[in-house]
Design a protein around this motif. Structure first.
Motif, PDB file in Angstrom:
ATOM      1  N   ASP A   1       0.821  -1.213   0.000  1.00  0.00           N
ATOM      2  CA  ASP A   1       0.000   0.000   0.000  1.00  0.00           C
ATOM      3  C   ASP A   1       0.860   1.271   0.000  1.00  0.00           C
ATOM      4  N   ARG A   2       1.838   1.316   0.892  1.00  0.00           N
ATOM      5  CA  ARG A   2       2.708   2.503   0.978  1.00  0.00           C
ATOM      6  C   ARG A   2       3.581   2.622  -0.286  1.00  0.00           C
TER       7      ARG A   2
ATOM      8  N   GLN B   1       3.001   6.016  -7.288  1.00  0.00           N
ATOM      9  CA  GLN B   1       2.023   6.891  -7.926  1.00  0.00           C
ATOM     10  C   GLN B   1       2.492   8.352  -7.857  1.00  0.00           C
ATOM     11  N   ARG B   2       2.970   8.759  -6.690  1.00  0.00           N
ATOM     12  CA  ARG B   2       3.473  10.134  -6.525  1.00  0.00           C
ATOM     13  C   ARG B   2       4.695  10.366  -7.424  1.00  0.00           C
TER      14      ARG B   2
ATOM     15  N   SER C   1       1.531   3.978  -3.274  1.00  0.00           N
ATOM     16  CA  SER C   1       1.263   5.422  -3.215  1.00  0.00           C
ATOM     17  C   SER C   1       2.536   6.222  -3.540  1.00  0.00           C
TER      18      SER C   1
END
Length: 145
Positions: free
Chosen positions: A122-123, A129-130, A126
């Motif tokens: 999950d981390r 994605q960033r 993200s």
């Protein structure tokens, strides 16, 4: 007595007139070029045309120097950062863009370092994605422009 004083004056005046000498140029059998004020007897020669020297009055030199100095000052004022000139503004905009691009680059480096440190799915997703969004922004604003 007045005639004796006039004689040296006339003599000085006569001697101060410019000399008009002819100059001859010729090439000898060895290929050497010679110059002389008397023409050679045997060799073919050419008369050299000597152009008069060009002189410029000192006052004109000073005026020209003042014009150059004024033009340089005007150019410095136009290119100064506080100028309302478009060139100075474009230079400021370029500097701001360079700073922004450097900031994007640093953010991308920090994100890459965090991703290398390892995170859960999950981390990590993200962060990736960033990184993708930031990389697209960096490419659009810094690389393509």
């Amino acid at each position: 007595m007045p005639r004796i004083k006039a004689l040296p004056f006339c003599l000085c005046l006569f001697l101060s007139l410019p000399a008009q000498a002819e100059i001859y140029r010729w090439t000898d059998a060895n290929g050497s070029i010679h110059f002389s004020d008397t023409p050679p007897m045997l060799d073919e020669h050419h008369r050299v045309q000597v152009r008069p020297t060009t002189t410029m009055p000192m006052a004109e030199n000073i005026r020209q120097s003042d014009r150059v100095t004024r033009n340089r000052k005007e150019l410095d004022q136009l290119l100064s950062p506080n100028s309302k000139n478009r060139y100075a503004k474009s230079q400021q905009a370029e500097e701001a863009r360079t700073r922004q691009c450097e900031q994007y680059r640093k953010q991308l480096d920090r994100l890459q370092a965090r991703l290398r440190a390892g995170y859960g799915n999950d981390r990590g997703n993200s962060l990736r994605q960033r990184r993708r969004e930031l990389s697209q922004t960096y490419s659009r604003e810094c690389v393509l422009n």
